[in-house]
Design a protein around this motif. Structure first.
Motif, PDB file in Angstrom:
ATOM      1  N   ILE A  52       0.848  -1.189   0.000  1.00  0.00           N
ATOM      2  CA  ILE A  52       0.000   0.000   0.000  1.00  0.00           C
ATOM      3  C   ILE A  52       0.886   1.243   0.000  1.00  0.00           C
ATOM      4  CG2 ILE A  52      -1.790   1.261   1.260  1.00  0.00           C
ATOM      5  CD1 ILE A  52      -2.474  -1.451   2.626  1.00  0.00           C
ATOM      6  N   ALA A  53       0.685   2.103  -0.987  1.00  0.00           N
ATOM      7  CA  ALA A  53       1.417   3.374  -1.076  1.00  0.00           C
ATOM      8  C   ALA A  53       0.431   4.505  -0.832  1.00  0.00           C
ATOM      9  CB  ALA A  53       2.074   3.520  -2.444  1.00  0.00           C
ATOM     10  N   ILE A  54       0.809   5.442   0.055  1.00  0.00           N
ATOM     11  CA  ILE A  54      -0.080   6.557   0.424  1.00  0.00           C
ATOM     12  C   ILE A  54       0.728   7.845   0.421  1.00  0.00           C
ATOM     13  CG2 ILE A  54      -1.660   7.494   2.156  1.00  0.00           C
ATOM     14  CD1 ILE A  54      -1.868   4.670   3.345  1.00  0.00           C
ATOM     15  N   ILE A  55       0.175   8.907  -0.140  1.00  0.00           N
ATOM     16  CA  ILE A  55       0.778  10.222  -0.038  1.00  0.00           C
ATOM     17  C   ILE A  55      -0.326  11.257   0.038  1.00  0.00           C
ATOM     18  CG2 ILE A  55       1.008  10.427  -2.563  1.00  0.00           C
ATOM     19  CD1 ILE A  55       3.453  12.231  -2.046  1.00  0.00           C
ATOM     20  N   GLY A  56      -0.108  12.275   0.856  1.00  0.00           N
ATOM     21  CA  GLY A  56      -1.065  13.360   0.867  1.00  0.00           C
ATOM     22  C   GLY A  56      -1.330  13.951   2.239  1.00  0.00           C
ATOM     23  N   ASP A  57      -2.478  14.593   2.319  1.00  0.00           N
ATOM     24  CA  ASP A  57      -2.851  15.426   3.456  1.00  0.00           C
ATOM     25  C   ASP A  57      -3.416  14.579   4.589  1.00  0.00           C
ATOM     26  OD1 ASP A  57      -3.461  17.710   4.949  1.00  0.00           O
ATOM     27  OD2 ASP A  57      -5.415  17.965   3.963  1.00  0.00           O
ATOM     28  N   LEU A  58      -2.540  13.773   5.189  1.00  0.00           N
ATOM     29  CA  LEU A  58      -2.884  12.908   6.311  1.00  0.00           C
ATOM     30  C   LEU A  58      -1.770  12.935   7.333  1.00  0.00           C
ATOM     31  CD1 LEU A  58      -4.065   9.610   4.532  1.00  0.00           C
ATOM     32  CD2 LEU A  58      -5.544  11.352   5.536  1.00  0.00           C
ATOM     33  N   THR A  59      -2.122  12.703   8.580  1.00  0.00           N
ATOM     34  CA  THR A  59      -1.100  12.463   9.601  1.00  0.00           C
ATOM     35  C   THR A  59      -0.699  10.994   9.550  1.00  0.00           C
ATOM     36  OG1 THR A  59      -2.708  11.869  11.291  1.00  0.00           O
ATOM     37  CG2 THR A  59      -2.158  14.220  11.075  1.00  0.00           C
ATOM     38  N   ARG A  60       0.352  10.662  10.243  1.00  0.00           N
ATOM     39  CA  ARG A  60       0.779   9.253  10.322  1.00  0.00           C
ATOM     40  C   ARG A  60      -0.340   8.394  10.893  1.00  0.00           C
ATOM     41  NH1 ARG A  60       5.305   5.687  11.040  1.00  0.00           N
ATOM     42  NH2 ARG A  60       4.378   3.739  11.744  1.00  0.00           N
ATOM     43  N   GLU A  61      -1.012   8.877  11.944  1.00  0.00           N
ATOM     44  CA  GLU A  61      -2.078   8.094  12.557  1.00  0.00           C
ATOM     45  C   GLU A  61      -3.219   7.865  11.575  1.00  0.00           C
ATOM     46  OE1 GLU A  61      -5.047   8.181  16.468  1.00  0.00           O
ATOM     47  OE2 GLU A  61      -3.796   9.919  15.968  1.00  0.00           O
ATOM     48  N   GLN A  62      -3.601   8.905  10.829  1.00  0.00           N
ATOM     49  CA  GLN A  62      -4.664   8.751   9.841  1.00  0.00           C
ATOM     50  C   GLN A  62      -4.262   7.778   8.730  1.00  0.00           C
ATOM     51  OE1 GLN A  62      -5.039  12.951   8.938  1.00  0.00           O
ATOM     52  NE2 GLN A  62      -7.054  13.053   9.932  1.00  0.00           N
ATOM     53  N   ALA A  63      -2.990   7.841   8.324  1.00  0.00           N
ATOM     54  CA  ALA A  63      -2.504   6.930   7.283  1.00  0.00           C
ATOM     55  C   ALA A  63      -2.553   5.486   7.764  1.00  0.00           C
ATOM     56  CB  ALA A  63      -1.085   7.314   6.882  1.00  0.00           C
ATOM     57  N   GLN A  64      -2.258   5.247   9.036  1.00  0.00           N
ATOM     58  CA  GLN A  64      -2.359   3.899   9.598  1.00  0.00           C
ATOM     59  C   GLN A  64      -3.796   3.404   9.525  1.00  0.00           C
ATOM     60  OE1 GLN A  64       1.120   4.723  12.933  1.00  0.00           O
ATOM     61  NE2 GLN A  64      -0.810   3.834  13.576  1.00  0.00           N
ATOM     62  N   GLN A  65      -4.738   4.291   9.815  1.00  0.00           N
ATOM     63  CA  GLN A  65      -6.142   3.915   9.779  1.00  0.00           C
ATOM     64  C   GLN A  65      -6.581   3.600   8.342  1.00  0.00           C
ATOM     65  OE1 GLN A  65      -7.718   7.430  11.574  1.00  0.00           O
ATOM     66  NE2 GLN A  65      -7.174   6.815  13.663  1.00  0.00           N
ATOM     67  N   VAL A  66      -6.123   4.400   7.402  1.00  0.00           N
ATOM     68  CA  VAL A  66      -6.437   4.155   5.988  1.00  0.00           C
ATOM     69  C   VAL A  66      -5.904   2.799   5.558  1.00  0.00           C
ATOM     70  CG1 VAL A  66      -5.925   4.888   3.626  1.00  0.00           C
ATOM     71  CG2 VAL A  66      -6.600   6.584   5.335  1.00  0.00           C
ATOM     72  N   ALA A  67      -4.660   2.518   5.914  1.00  0.00           N
ATOM     73  CA  ALA A  67      -4.041   1.249   5.510  1.00  0.00           C
ATOM     74  C   ALA A  67      -4.766   0.059   6.115  1.00  0.00           C
ATOM     75  CB  ALA A  67      -2.564   1.240   5.919  1.00  0.00           C
ATOM     76  N   GLU A  68      -5.200   0.176   7.361  1.00  0.00           N
ATOM     77  CA  GLU A  68      -5.979  -0.897   7.978  1.00  0.00           C
ATOM     78  C   GLU A  68      -7.297  -1.100   7.251  1.00  0.00           C
ATOM     79  OE1 GLU A  68      -5.374  -3.026  10.738  1.00  0.00           O
ATOM     80  OE2 GLU A  68      -3.345  -2.362  10.279  1.00  0.00           O
ATOM     81  N   LEU A  69      -7.967  -0.003   6.942  1.00  0.00           N
ATOM     82  CA  LEU A  69      -9.268  -0.078   6.298  1.00  0.00           C
ATOM     83  C   LEU A  69      -9.204  -0.835   4.972  1.00  0.00           C
ATOM     84  CD1 LEU A  69     -12.269   0.865   6.136  1.00  0.00           C
ATOM     85  CD2 LEU A  69     -11.416   2.893   4.937  1.00  0.00           C
ATOM     86  N   VAL A  70      -8.201  -0.547   4.168  1.00  0.00           N
ATOM     87  CA  VAL A  70      -8.153  -1.159   2.835  1.00  0.00           C
ATOM     88  C   VAL A  70      -7.543  -2.557   2.849  1.00  0.00           C
ATOM     89  CG1 VAL A  70      -8.058   1.086   1.695  1.00  0.00           C
ATOM     90  CG2 VAL A  70      -5.928  -0.120   2.207  1.00  0.00           C
ATOM     91  N   SER A  71      -6.922  -2.957   3.953  1.00  0.00           N
ATOM     92  CA  SER A  71      -6.250  -4.262   3.971  1.00  0.00           C
ATOM     93  C   SER A  71      -6.969  -5.336   4.778  1.00  0.00           C
ATOM     94  CB  SER A  71      -4.816  -4.122   4.495  1.00  0.00           C
ATOM     95  OG  SER A  71      -4.798  -3.707   5.852  1.00  0.00           O
ATOM     96  N   VAL A  72      -7.732  -4.956   5.800  1.00  0.00           N
ATOM     97  CA  VAL A  72      -8.266  -5.975   6.714  1.00  0.00           C
ATOM     98  C   VAL A  72      -9.259  -6.921   6.059  1.00  0.00           C
ATOM     99  CG1 VAL A  72      -7.886  -4.701   8.856  1.00  0.00           C
ATOM    100  CG2 VAL A  72     -10.006  -4.332   7.554  1.00  0.00           C
ATOM    101  N   GLY A  73      -9.914  -6.522   4.990  1.00  0.00           N
ATOM    102  CA  GLY A  73     -10.888  -7.391   4.353  1.00  0.00           C
ATOM    103  C   GLY A  73     -10.380  -8.139   3.141  1.00  0.00           C
ATOM    104  N   LEU A  74      -9.093  -8.046   2.865  1.00  0.00           N
ATOM    105  CA  LEU A  74      -8.517  -8.759   1.729  1.00  0.00           C
ATOM    106  C   LEU A  74      -8.405 -10.253   2.043  1.00  0.00           C
ATOM    107  CD1 LEU A  74      -5.637  -6.274   0.784  1.00  0.00           C
ATOM    108  CD2 LEU A  74      -7.718  -6.724  -0.551  1.00  0.00           C
ATOM    109  N   PRO A  75      -8.294 -11.100   1.022  1.00  0.00           N
ATOM    110  CA  PRO A  75      -8.145 -12.541   1.276  1.00  0.00           C
ATOM    111  C   PRO A  75      -6.982 -12.831   2.221  1.00  0.00           C
ATOM    112  CG  PRO A  75      -8.572 -12.166  -1.038  1.00  0.00           C
ATOM    113  CD  PRO A  75      -8.386 -10.801  -0.419  1.00  0.00           C
ATOM    114  N   THR A  76      -7.144 -13.864   3.033  1.00  0.00           N
ATOM    115  CA  THR A  76      -6.125 -14.218   4.032  1.00  0.00           C
ATOM    116  C   THR A  76      -5.212 -15.338   3.544  1.00  0.00           C
ATOM    117  OG1 THR A  76      -7.700 -15.736   5.083  1.00  0.00           O
ATOM    118  CG2 THR A  76      -7.570 -13.491   5.944  1.00  0.00           C
TER     119      THR A  76
END
Length: 446
Positions: free
Chosen positions: A220-244
């Motif tokens: 996951i690559a992220i850039i933009g108007d987010l704090t580190r904490e917000q970026a962690q939340q974004v990364a969790e959101l898009v990854s937790v439901g992917l196949p295991t």
């Protein structure tokens, strides 16, 4: 995925990632500060914080390019990635498009031999960000692969393949990769073949998705108007439901090439399309910078390159001529390409071989090296002058496991290249007498 659920992820005081999962921040202390960690489900994250614009860019990369196809189902990888955007969580492609348009967000993606990626650009304001990310997560995690859409897209792809089968550029590219890679999956066409695309079924897409779109293989690559904490939340959101499922195994190594091959193909076009080359290098190859700088002098620098000067400017034998290395997960191609009138094909090809032979035997001059370094280094700021360009670099750095200081060290590595290193690297990596050559529109074949 409901907006309420997404809000809970972003606002919950119990949103925690254990210390044994979260990696420490590692930064590149210069122009681009890259932070890296791993999500709770094993996805790698690469983040650059940038508050210059109220924009968030995110891309999720998977080891799901055309090299994951098999010969009997060539085209499956590209169809899987594309159909993920055309129906998810019960939403049709029209509904998805309208929902993104309503909030000014843009869904995108990319696909090549090694990688498949889905990307999102959205405003960073809370309402737009949460809605866009919710849609994006559904596309990543709940693709429907509708039968009607699959049938429609297969017909469109087959029509395109039928058309490309008559075009000299497509014919030459396909023949070149087949001759260069043989039975290795790098030989497979990214779009597939007419007969293989025709027999792809919904169950094939579902199985491919489960195998190659796992959380453990995602970058996951992220850039933009987010704090580190917000970026962690974004990364969790898009990854937790992917196949295991487990992360896919690496692509097989490319066998060494030890003999030349030439293929001449008849075509009614007025021009001959010629490709010649050799297997090249991996993305993390220690010879990458000497080969890159050297190729800039040979054929990658446009009008300042030797091939252009010798074959086009001095003799007028071609409309265009170029060379490049395409580093990939395994050894990508080194390729020289040219287009010329049919009656000049033999002379142009002979001069390309002569120019390459002189380059291998004599190396580069100090004047050429100085000019190449100046041009490459001078143009570097334009390569990282937007969030989109930096996101592209984050994708490459993360997917190919390059050092986090890659961008910081780039100019230094270019500057440190010597003429001796270029000559040594080219002669070790390219065996001129083992080149593959493909000529489409060859008078001798007609």
């Amino acid at each position: 995925m409901s907006l309420q659920f997404i809000k809970r992820i972003f606002t919950s005081g119990v949103f925690l990632i254990s210390a044994n999962v979260m990696l420490s921040v590692t930064s590149a202390h210069a122009a681009v500060n890259i932070q890296q960690w791993q999500t709770s489900v094993g996805s790698e994250v690469y983040f650059v914080e940038n508050h210059d614009l109220p924009i968030l860019d995110i891309s999720v990369n998977f080891p799901a390019g055309s090299a994951r196809d098999t010969a009997d189902k060539s085209g499956l990888a590209s169809i899987t990635r594309y159909l993920m955007t055309l129906g998810a969580a019960g939403m049709t492609d029209e509904v998805i498009a309208n929902k993104f348009a309503d909030i000014g967000a843009v869904l995108g993606g990319s696909f090549d031999t090694d990688r498949a990626a889905l990307s999102l650009r959205t405003l960073s304001s809370e309402r737009e960000r949460l809605q866009a990310l919710g849609l994006f997560a559904n596309i990543l995690q709940k693709p429907d692969f509708p039968e009607s859409v699959l049938a429609r897209e297969k017909a469109r792809i087959i029509s395109g393949l039928e058309e490309s089968s008559t075009q000299p550029e497509s014919i030459s590219n396909k023949a070149f990769m087949s001759a260069l890679y043989g039975k290795h999956p790098y030989s497979l066409d990214e779009s597939g073949e007419i007969d293989t695309v025709a027999k792809i079924k919904k169950e094939d897409l579902q199985a491919f998705y489960q195998q190659f779109y796992s959380a453990k293989g995602a970058v996951i690559a992220i850039i933009g108007d987010l704090t580190r904490e917000q970026a962690q939340q974004v990364a969790e959101l898009v990854s937790v439901g992917l196949p295991t499922t487990p992360a896919p195994a690496p692509i097989a190594s490319v066998p060494a090439k030890n003999q030349a091959k030439e293929q001449r193909i008849a075509h009614p076009a007025s021009q001959s399309h010629i490709l010649l080359g050799h297997t090249g290098i991996k993305r993390n190859d220690p010879d990458l910078f000497p080969l890159y700088v050297g190729n800039y002098i040979l054929g990658g620098g446009g009008f300042v390159s030797r091939l252009t000067e010798e074959v086009r400017e001095k003799r007028g034998l071609v409309y265009s001529v170029y060379s490049y290395f395409m580093p990939m997960a395994e050894a990508g191609p080194f390729q020289i390409g040219l287009q010329t009138k049919k009656d000049q094909a033999e002379a142009a090809l002979a001069l390309v071989h002569e120019t390459l032979e002189k380059f291998l035997n004599n190396g580069v001059t100090e004047a050429e090296l100085k000019a190449a370094k100046s041009n490459i280094i001078g143009g570097f700021p334009m390569r990282i002058d937007s969030n989109k360009k930096i996101l592209d670099y984050l994708n490459v750095i993360g997917f190919y496991k390059l050092p986090l200081n890659y961008l910081d060290e780039y100019n230094k590595k270019v500057e440190n290249v010597t003429a001796a290193q270029i000559k040594d690297a080219f002669n070790r990596r390219l065996k001129h007498d083992h080149f593959v050559t493909v000529i489409v529109g060859d008078p001798k074949a007609e």
